[in-house]
Design a protein around this motif. Structure first.
Motif, mmCIF file in Angstrom:
data_model
loop_
_atom_site.group_PDB
_atom_site.id
_atom_site.type_symbol
_atom_site.label_atom_id
_atom_site.label_comp_id
_atom_site.label_asym_id
_atom_site.label_seq_id
_atom_site.Cartn_x
_atom_site.Cartn_y
_atom_site.Cartn_z
ATOM 1 N N LEU A 1 1.169 -1.137 0.243
ATOM 2 C CA LEU A 1 0.621 0.349 0.075
ATOM 3 C C LEU A 1 1.324 1.236 0.159
ATOM 4 N N ASN A 2 1.618 1.248 0.713
ATOM 5 C CA ASN A 2 3.220 2.331 0.886
ATOM 6 C C ASN A 2 3.141 2.440 -1.122
ATOM 7 N N HIS A 3 4.033 1.472 -1.205
ATOM 8 C CA HIS A 3 4.418 1.641 -2.953
ATOM 9 C C HIS A 3 3.570 2.094 -4.071
ATOM 10 N N TYR A 4 2.819 1.879 -3.646
ATOM 11 C CA TYR A 4 1.625 2.419 -5.263
ATOM 12 C C TYR A 4 0.880 3.523 -5.116
ATOM 13 N N PRO A 5 1.172 4.144 -6.173
ATOM 14 C CA PRO A 5 -0.324 5.491 -6.060
ATOM 15 C C PRO A 5 -1.607 5.566 -5.237
ATOM 16 N N THR A 6 -2.517 4.282 -5.957
ATOM 17 C CA THR A 6 -3.782 4.029 -5.180
ATOM 18 C C THR A 6 -3.734 2.652 -4.805
ATOM 19 N N LYS A 7 -4.921 2.400 -4.152
ATOM 20 C CA LYS A 7 -4.696 0.820 -3.430
ATOM 21 C C LYS A 7 -5.763 0.842 -4.218
ATOM 22 N N ARG A 8 -5.966 0.727 -6.007
ATOM 23 C CA ARG A 8 -6.072 -0.043 -6.283
ATOM 24 C C ARG A 8 -5.016 -1.241 -7.653
ATOM 25 N N SER A 9 -3.797 0.038 -7.595
ATOM 26 C CA SER A 9 -2.571 -0.679 -8.041
ATOM 27 C C SER A 9 -2.482 -2.144 -6.974
ATOM 28 N N VAL A 10 -2.739 -1.981 -5.896
ATOM 29 C CA VAL A 10 -2.209 -3.278 -5.434
ATOM 30 C C VAL A 10 -2.966 -4.459 -5.887
ATOM 31 N N LEU A 11 -3.893 -4.375 -6.645
ATOM 32 C CA LEU A 11 -4.625 -5.590 -6.299
ATOM 33 C C LEU A 11 -4.020 -6.961 -7.109
ATOM 34 N N VAL A 12 -3.525 -6.790 -8.299
ATOM 35 C CA VAL A 12 -2.889 -8.376 -8.638
ATOM 36 C C VAL A 12 -2.219 -8.697 -7.833
ATOM 37 N N PRO A 13 -1.621 -8.308 -7.542
ATOM 38 C CA PRO A 13 -0.069 -9.062 -6.705
ATOM 39 C C PRO A 13 -1.044 -9.680 -5.264
ATOM 40 N N THR A 14 -1.848 -8.629 -4.716
ATOM 41 C CA THR A 14 -2.955 -9.003 -3.169
ATOM 42 C C THR A 14 -3.384 -10.133 -4.419
ATOM 43 N N LEU A 15 -4.225 -10.282 -5.290
ATOM 44 C CA LEU A 15 -5.097 -11.555 -5.079
ATOM 45 C C LEU A 15 -3.627 -12.766 -5.717
ATOM 46 N N LEU A 16 -2.273 -12.353 -5.841
ATOM 47 C CA LEU A 16 -1.608 -13.404 -6.341
ATOM 48 C C LEU A 16 -1.469 -13.987 -4.486
ATOM 49 N N TYR A 17 -0.868 -13.447 -3.741
ATOM 50 C CA TYR A 17 -0.378 -13.541 -2.301
ATOM 51 C C TYR A 17 -1.765 -14.751 -2.166
ATOM 52 N N ALA A 18 -3.381 -13.651 -2.312
ATOM 53 C CA ALA A 18 -3.933 -14.790 -1.678
ATOM 54 C C ALA A 18 -4.326 -15.749 -1.880
ATOM 55 N N GLN A 19 -3.860 -15.947 -3.477
ATOM 56 C CA GLN A 19 -4.362 -16.985 -3.955
ATOM 57 C C GLN A 19 -3.348 -18.448 -3.151
ATOM 58 N N ASP A 20 -2.039 -17.612 -3.378
ATOM 59 C CA ASP A 20 -0.356 -17.991 -2.908
ATOM 60 C C ASP A 20 -1.112 -19.606 -0.913
ATOM 61 N N GLU A 21 -2.021 -18.429 -0.452
ATOM 62 C CA GLU A 21 -2.158 -18.183 1.030
ATOM 63 C C GLU A 21 -3.102 -19.407 1.047
ATOM 64 N N VAL A 22 -4.752 -18.897 -0.476
ATOM 65 C CA VAL A 22 -5.753 -20.327 0.115
ATOM 66 C C VAL A 22 -5.974 -20.634 -1.112
ATOM 67 N N GLY A 23 -5.050 -21.601 -1.572
ATOM 68 C CA GLY A 23 -5.147 -22.398 -2.251
ATOM 69 C C GLY A 23 -6.703 -21.688 -4.071
ATOM 70 N N HIS A 24 -6.705 -20.593 -4.277
ATOM 71 C CA HIS A 24 -7.575 -20.244 -5.234
ATOM 72 C C HIS A 24 -8.919 -18.898 -4.384
ATOM 73 N N LEU A 25 -9.086 -18.238 -5.409
ATOM 74 C CA LEU A 25 -10.254 -16.946 -4.961
ATOM 75 C C LEU A 25 -10.619 -17.158 -5.312
ATOM 76 N N SER A 26 -11.279 -17.591 -3.462
ATOM 77 C CA SER A 26 -13.534 -17.703 -3.096
ATOM 78 C C SER A 26 -13.982 -16.497 -3.102
ATOM 79 N N ASP A 27 -15.273 -16.778 -3.019
ATOM 80 C CA ASP A 27 -16.177 -15.780 -3.261
ATOM 81 C C ASP A 27 -15.897 -14.761 -1.816
ATOM 82 N N GLU A 28 -15.771 -15.863 -0.652
ATOM 83 C CA GLU A 28 -14.548 -15.065 0.318
ATOM 84 C C GLU A 28 -13.698 -14.218 0.319
#
Ligand code: FES
Length: 163
Positions: A15-42
């Motif tokens: 969040l500190n490295h990107y100009p807008t919150k939206r910009s962290v979406l893709v890396p956040t999704l990748l980290y979440a997927q690595d952790e949970v296994g897939h991108l569930s509705d939750e």
């Protein structure tokens, strides 16, 4: 929902490295997927809320990137490249061999949940084509014999299991 401390630390840093919150979406999704296994509705709802987006915004991005998935993959996700360099050096033979050996098609999971298979675009190993990736582990200069050895290594639980 609760992610790991490591996820939270990475998320805060990004969040500190990107100009807008939206910009962290893709890396956040990748980290979440690595952790949970897939991108569930939750997971989607959680990330949308954090980044002040709608669930639909997040789903639109997920649908664009083939490396993001909303359904569970196998413990070992086999991604075979069939892009130009790999195609010219037998990428489709490798993919066909994987389909036959694992008994599954593109985006399918074996009944025991051990393997899933995907045909993917270039994975950046063109100089060593044909290539595939299992989770984050690269395998290149593939032959069908080499593929058999690689798959057996994972079947025996001797490959990397990080998704
Ligand atoms: S074309 Fe297959 S790794 Fe680049």
């Amino acid at each position: 929902m609760r992610f790991s401390d490591q996820f939270e630390q990475r998320f805060s840093e990004m969040l500190n490295h990107y100009p807008t919150k939206r910009s962290v979406l893709v890396p956040t999704l990748l980290y979440a997927q690595d952790e949970v296994g897939h991108l569930s509705d939750e997971v989607i709802a959680e990330i949308a809320g954090r980044l002040e987006l709608t669930d639909l915004d997040v789903r639109n991005v997920i649908s664009y990137y083939s490396m993001l998935r909303t359904k569970p993959a196998g413990k070992y996700n086999v991604q075979v490249c069939t892009n130009i360099a790999c195609m010219l050096r037998g990428g489709y033979d490798i993919l066909g061999h994987c389909k036959e050996k694992l008994g599954i098609g593109h985006k399918e999971v074996t009944p025991d949940g051990l393997f899933s298979l995907e045909e993917v675009e270039c994975i950046g190993a063109c100089c060593w084509a044909p290539a595939m990736q299992v989770n984050y582990d690269f395998h290149d200069n593939l032959t069908t014999v080499k593929v058999d050895e690689i798959i057996e290594t994972y079947r025996k639980g001797q490959g990397k299991d990080v998704k």
